[in-house]
Scaffold this active site. Structure first.
Site, PDB file in Angstrom:
ATOM      1  N   SER A 180       7.260  17.944  12.535  1.00 57.47           N
ATOM      2  CA  SER A 180       8.549  17.772  11.850  1.00 57.47           C
ATOM      3  C   SER A 180       9.039  16.332  11.833  1.00 57.47           C
ATOM      4  O   SER A 180      10.240  16.069  11.934  1.00 57.47           O
ATOM      5  CB  SER A 180       9.607  18.706  12.459  1.00 57.47           C
ATOM      6  OG  SER A 180       9.216  20.051  12.304  1.00 57.47           O
ATOM      7  N   ASN A 205      -1.286  14.840   6.736  1.00 57.10           N
ATOM      8  CA  ASN A 205      -2.123  16.044   6.750  1.00 57.10           C
ATOM      9  C   ASN A 205      -1.571  16.990   5.691  1.00 57.10           C
ATOM     10  O   ASN A 205      -0.532  17.607   5.896  1.00 57.10           O
ATOM     11  CB  ASN A 205      -2.075  16.678   8.147  1.00 57.10           C
ATOM     12  CG  ASN A 205      -2.832  17.996   8.216  1.00 57.10           C
ATOM     13  OD1 ASN A 205      -3.514  18.384   7.258  1.00 57.10           O
ATOM     14  ND2 ASN A 205      -2.708  18.699   9.330  1.00 57.10           N
ATOM     15  N   GLY A 231       2.941  16.293   8.354  1.00 62.56           N
ATOM     16  CA  GLY A 231       2.571  17.455   7.545  1.00 62.56           C
ATOM     17  C   GLY A 231       3.412  17.505   6.275  1.00 62.56           C
ATOM     18  O   GLY A 231       3.185  16.767   5.322  1.00 62.56           O
ATOM     19  N   HIS A 254      -6.696  20.444  15.425  1.00 60.17           N
ATOM     20  CA  HIS A 254      -5.323  20.781  15.023  1.00 60.17           C
ATOM     21  C   HIS A 254      -4.966  22.171  15.558  1.00 60.17           C
ATOM     22  O   HIS A 254      -5.825  23.071  15.578  1.00 60.17           O
ATOM     23  CB  HIS A 254      -5.196  20.742  13.493  1.00 60.17           C
ATOM     24  CG  HIS A 254      -3.767  20.758  13.050  1.00 60.17           C
ATOM     25  ND1 HIS A 254      -3.021  21.911  13.040  1.00 60.17           N
ATOM     26  CD2 HIS A 254      -2.933  19.762  12.662  1.00 60.17           C
ATOM     27  CE1 HIS A 254      -1.780  21.618  12.641  1.00 60.17           C
ATOM     28  NE2 HIS A 254      -1.705  20.323  12.405  1.00 60.17           N
ATOM     29  N   GLU A 296       0.784  16.718  19.161  1.00 56.98           N
ATOM     30  CA  GLU A 296       1.539  17.605  18.276  1.00 56.98           C
ATOM     31  C   GLU A 296       1.996  18.826  19.060  1.00 56.98           C
ATOM     32  O   GLU A 296       1.221  19.782  19.225  1.00 56.98           O
ATOM     33  CB  GLU A 296       0.666  18.060  17.102  1.00 56.98           C
ATOM     34  CG  GLU A 296       0.224  16.941  16.198  1.00 56.98           C
ATOM     35  CD  GLU A 296      -0.025  17.418  14.766  1.00 56.98           C
ATOM     36  OE1 GLU A 296       0.504  16.800  13.852  1.00 56.98           O
ATOM     37  OE2 GLU A 296      -0.707  18.431  14.580  1.00 56.98           O
ATOM     38  N   GLY A 305       6.084  22.209  11.600  1.00 57.38           N
ATOM     39  CA  GLY A 305       6.593  22.977  10.470  1.00 57.38           C
ATOM     40  C   GLY A 305       7.847  23.776  10.779  1.00 57.38           C
ATOM     41  O   GLY A 305       8.244  24.641   9.999  1.00 57.38           O
ATOM     42  N   LYS A 310      -2.772  19.731   4.740  1.00 60.89           N
ATOM     43  CA  LYS A 310      -3.106  21.134   5.035  1.00 60.89           C
ATOM     44  C   LYS A 310      -3.670  21.787   3.759  1.00 60.89           C
ATOM     45  O   LYS A 310      -4.329  21.106   2.979  1.00 60.89           O
ATOM     46  CB  LYS A 310      -1.889  21.850   5.615  1.00 60.89           C
ATOM     47  CG  LYS A 310      -1.327  21.076   6.819  1.00 60.89           C
ATOM     48  CD  LYS A 310      -0.333  21.818   7.635  1.00 60.89           C
ATOM     49  CE  LYS A 310       0.123  20.937   8.806  1.00 60.89           C
ATOM     50  NZ  LYS A 310       1.084  21.578   9.681  1.00 60.89           N
ATOM     51  N   GLU A 348      -3.449  24.562  14.272  1.00 57.87           N
ATOM     52  CA  GLU A 348      -3.686  25.665  13.330  1.00 57.87           C
ATOM     53  C   GLU A 348      -5.145  26.093  13.357  1.00 57.87           C
ATOM     54  O   GLU A 348      -5.455  27.275  13.198  1.00 57.87           O
ATOM     55  CB  GLU A 348      -3.235  25.232  11.920  1.00 57.87           C
ATOM     56  CG  GLU A 348      -1.709  25.176  11.824  1.00 57.87           C
ATOM     57  CD  GLU A 348      -1.168  24.181  10.809  1.00 57.87           C
ATOM     58  OE1 GLU A 348      -1.917  23.706   9.947  1.00 57.87           O
ATOM     59  OE2 GLU A 348       0.046  23.873  10.898  1.00 57.87           O
TER      60      GLU A 348
END
Ligand code: 13P
Length: 256
Positions: free
Chosen positions: A216, A9, A237, A98, A170, A176, A11, A100
């Protein structure tokens, strides 16, 4: 039997030229180095989809996915992109749910159910993300939260429709942050998810659904995570933006 999958991903990263260059490099490295049958899916920003789908056309184990889609096929939704448009450039997958998107764009489970329907109707396979925040884990409500995310966004599907879903666990606190769930923590949740799927859609659906871990994940921790019985790969990510790291994660899959 379920597939082993590593999805990247990107992003909101990579301008067009750099992104196409990175994807070409990944394609070459996968062809040169990867012996197993793991599937690789790279999910860039919208502008890369067409170019990358062309590059992926002749590849058996590498596909392209979007990071979102609108729930309608077309209409007066300035700035939005539909599942119908995404599949029209040869893309096969779409990340939905997701954290986010849930956090910054207020995407609810109800809205996500509509996006899932639109993706499936247009032959896109959703990579559907679920996971708890740190507060929810600390208050021990993570299992309930995850069950609710599954129920509200996916449990309206028929079993035949559910067969096209890939799940990604996730934990929000691991995204992150450099804080990874331990392999045991991740396995515990993955096993819970598979059991929930079995109760709702039956044993065969539960055995066949790929459940990816995200948060991560890196070349150092990937093999220990992927060695767990219910972890079928990763949604990556930051480390998917570096070809060497991404390849090492793909190769960490030793069940392939
Ligand atoms: P990181 O691998 O950067 O933690 O991101 C995980 C993620 O959000 C993938 O969708």
């Amino acid at each position: 039997m379920r597939k082993n999958i590593i999805a990247g991903n990107w992003k909101m990263n990579m301008d067009y030229t750099t992104g196409i260059g990175l994807f070409s490099e990944i394609v070459n490295m996968v062809n040169d180095e990867v012996m197993g049958d793991q599937q690789v899916i790279v999910c860039p920003p919208y502008i890369h989809l067409n170019g990358m789908a062309q590059l992926a056309k002749s590849q058996n184990n590498i596909s392209v996915g979007a990071q979102n889609c609108h729930q309608a096929d077309k209409g007066a939704y300035t700035g939005e992109i539909s599942a119908e448009m995404i599949q029209s450039v040869g893309v096969k997958y779409v990340i939905l749910g997701h954290s986010e998107r849930r956090q910054y764009f207020n995407e609810s489970n109800t809205l996500l159910a509509e996006k899932v329907n639109s993706a499936l109707k247009n032959n896109l396979k959703p990579i559907f993300c679920i996971g708890e925040t740190l507060d929810q884990r600390n208050s021990n409500s993570h299992f309930e939260i995850i069950k609710n995310q599954l129920q509200e966004a996916l449990y309206h599907l028929l079993e035949t429709e559910f067969q096209n879903i890939i799940l990604a666990y996730e934990p929000v606190w691991a995204i992150g942050t450099g804080l990874t769930a331990t392999p045991d923590q991740a396995q515990e949740v993955h096993a819970f998810i598979r059991k929930e799927i079995e109760e709702k859609f039956g044993q065969s659906a539960a055995e066949n659904v790929s459940i990816l871990y995200g948060g991560s994940c890196n070349p150092t921790n990937a093999s220990e995570l992927f060695a767990k019985a219910d972890i079928d790969g990763g949604l990556i990510g930051g480390a998917s933006l570096k070809s060497r790291d991404f390849l090492d994660i793909i190769k960490a899959f030793n069940r392939g």
